[in-house]
Design an enzyme around this catalytic site. Structure first.
Site, PDB file in Angstrom:
ATOM      1  N   PRO A  87     132.613  32.712  64.273  1.00  0.00           N
ATOM      2  CA  PRO A  87     133.873  33.371  63.931  1.00  0.00           C
ATOM      3  C   PRO A  87     134.341  33.083  62.508  1.00  0.00           C
ATOM      4  O   PRO A  87     135.240  33.753  61.995  1.00  0.00           O
ATOM      5  CB  PRO A  87     134.864  32.821  64.968  1.00  0.00           C
ATOM      6  CG  PRO A  87     134.255  31.564  65.468  1.00  0.00           C
ATOM      7  CD  PRO A  87     132.785  31.761  65.393  1.00  0.00           C
ATOM      8  N   GLU A 114     131.962  24.000  71.738  1.00  0.00           N
ATOM      9  CA  GLU A 114     133.023  23.984  70.742  1.00  0.00           C
ATOM     10  C   GLU A 114     132.530  24.392  69.355  1.00  0.00           C
ATOM     11  O   GLU A 114     133.277  24.894  68.542  1.00  0.00           O
ATOM     12  CB  GLU A 114     133.645  22.579  70.669  1.00  0.00           C
ATOM     13  CG  GLU A 114     134.874  22.494  69.768  1.00  0.00           C
ATOM     14  CD  GLU A 114     136.038  23.324  70.284  1.00  0.00           C
ATOM     15  OE1 GLU A 114     136.903  23.703  69.475  1.00  0.00           O
ATOM     16  OE2 GLU A 114     136.076  23.595  71.510  1.00  0.00           O
ATOM     17  N   ARG A 152     118.652  50.558  64.770  1.00  0.00           N
ATOM     18  CA  ARG A 152     118.753  52.015  64.719  1.00  0.00           C
ATOM     19  C   ARG A 152     118.660  52.546  63.289  1.00  0.00           C
ATOM     20  O   ARG A 152     118.452  53.742  63.085  1.00  0.00           O
ATOM     21  CB  ARG A 152     120.058  52.486  65.372  1.00  0.00           C
ATOM     22  CG  ARG A 152     121.315  52.091  64.627  1.00  0.00           C
ATOM     23  CD  ARG A 152     122.555  52.396  65.453  1.00  0.00           C
ATOM     24  NE  ARG A 152     122.639  53.786  65.830  1.00  0.00           N
ATOM     25  CZ  ARG A 152     123.122  54.742  65.041  1.00  0.00           C
ATOM     26  NH1 ARG A 152     123.562  54.441  63.824  1.00  0.00           N
ATOM     27  NH2 ARG A 152     123.176  55.985  65.449  1.00  0.00           N
ATOM     28  N   ASP A 167     126.819  58.940  60.327  1.00  0.00           N
ATOM     29  CA  ASP A 167     127.633  58.037  61.131  1.00  0.00           C
ATOM     30  C   ASP A 167     128.906  57.614  60.407  1.00  0.00           C
ATOM     31  O   ASP A 167     128.961  57.586  59.175  1.00  0.00           O
ATOM     32  CB  ASP A 167     126.849  56.758  61.467  1.00  0.00           C
ATOM     33  CG  ASP A 167     125.778  56.993  62.511  1.00  0.00           C
ATOM     34  OD1 ASP A 167     125.846  58.025  63.197  1.00  0.00           O
ATOM     35  OD2 ASP A 167     124.882  56.145  62.634  1.00  0.00           O
TER      36      ASP A 167
END
Length: 245
Positions: A87, A114, A152, A167
């Site tokens: 994160p 953690e 992709r 896209d």
């Protein structure tokens, strides 16, 4: 492309890797995937991969030995991109997917608990990437999402190279609206321009729609997109129409 996943739960990848585009990419020989359970590389009789953090604190931290040993077990070079699902990393984007699609070998380190022993981050990892400003239980789901987004983009995977060029985010804008048969459904029609057969007019309409849709839904994207004078006129006309309505 070769992709290795260092994970405690290799079975989580079975469903995603064995269906749809990712399965076909493997069948075509364009993708080679491998999961490595780094619990097998623990250096203790209980196969322990985590321990309490030095200095105290909540939770458990992944030990360095299992991850380093697992990394040593796979073939890799200086050009291998070793991605830590974290994160704290760069928010994942279409641009990062494009960048990674140009690599021959990716390694995803999927952690739990953690966090990681900092030595993993400092000495193994080339890229720290986040799926967004939230925390997940482990790195497997983000690794699967990134794999789908990256693979992709490999030439030949989608069959039609044009498929991903239109896209959303590929050129910094959201995608234009799409329609298919039937031409009329419950008194809802299709824009006449798409039925005109005039490809120049269709391309102009689609670009206008991309500008307007991005302005409506993700105006923040326009801050880094170079608007032409025509693009600015499109937005101004739209604003004026909103005032009239």
């Amino acid at each position: 492309m070769k992709i290795d996943y260092l994970t405690l739960f290799p079975e989580m990848f079975d469903g995603v890797l064995n269906h749809s585009i990712l399965k076909r990419a493997q069948e075509k020989g364009m993708l080679d995937v491998n999961t490595v359970n780094f619990r097998h590389f623990a250096e203790n009789k209980h196969n322990q991969v985590d321990d309490y953090p030095f200095g105290g604190g909540q939770g458990m931290v992944l030990k360095p030995e299992p991850v380093f040993n697992a990394m040593d077990s796979i073939e890799h070079t200086e050009d291998t991109r070793v991605i830590l699902m974290c994160p704290q990393g760069r928010p994942f984007s279409q641009q990062i997917a494009q960048e990674l699609s140009e690599s021959e070998h990716l390694v995803f380190i999927c952690g739990h608990y953690e966090g990681y022993d900092e030595r993993i981050r400092e000495h193994l990892v080339t890229d720290e990437i986040s799926m967004g400003d939230y925390v997940l239980t482990g790195g497997e789901l983000p690794a699967m999402v990134m794999t789908d987004a990256v693979v992709r983009l490999l030439p030949g995977v989608l069959g039609n190279q044009q498929s991903h060029e239109d896209d959303s985010f590929q050129d910094g804008l959201l995608e234009f609206p799409q329609y298919t048969r039937p031409r009329n459904y419950k008194d809802m029609g299709v824009p006449d321009v798409l039925l005109s057969g005039n490809h120049a007019h269709i391309e102009t309409w689609r670009h206008e729609q991309k500008i307007l849709r991005t302005f409506e839904k993700r105006p923040d994207l326009l801050e880094s997109y170079t608007l032409t004078d025509k693009d600015k006129d499109i937005i101004e006309r739209y604003k004026n129409q909103l005032k009239k309505d």
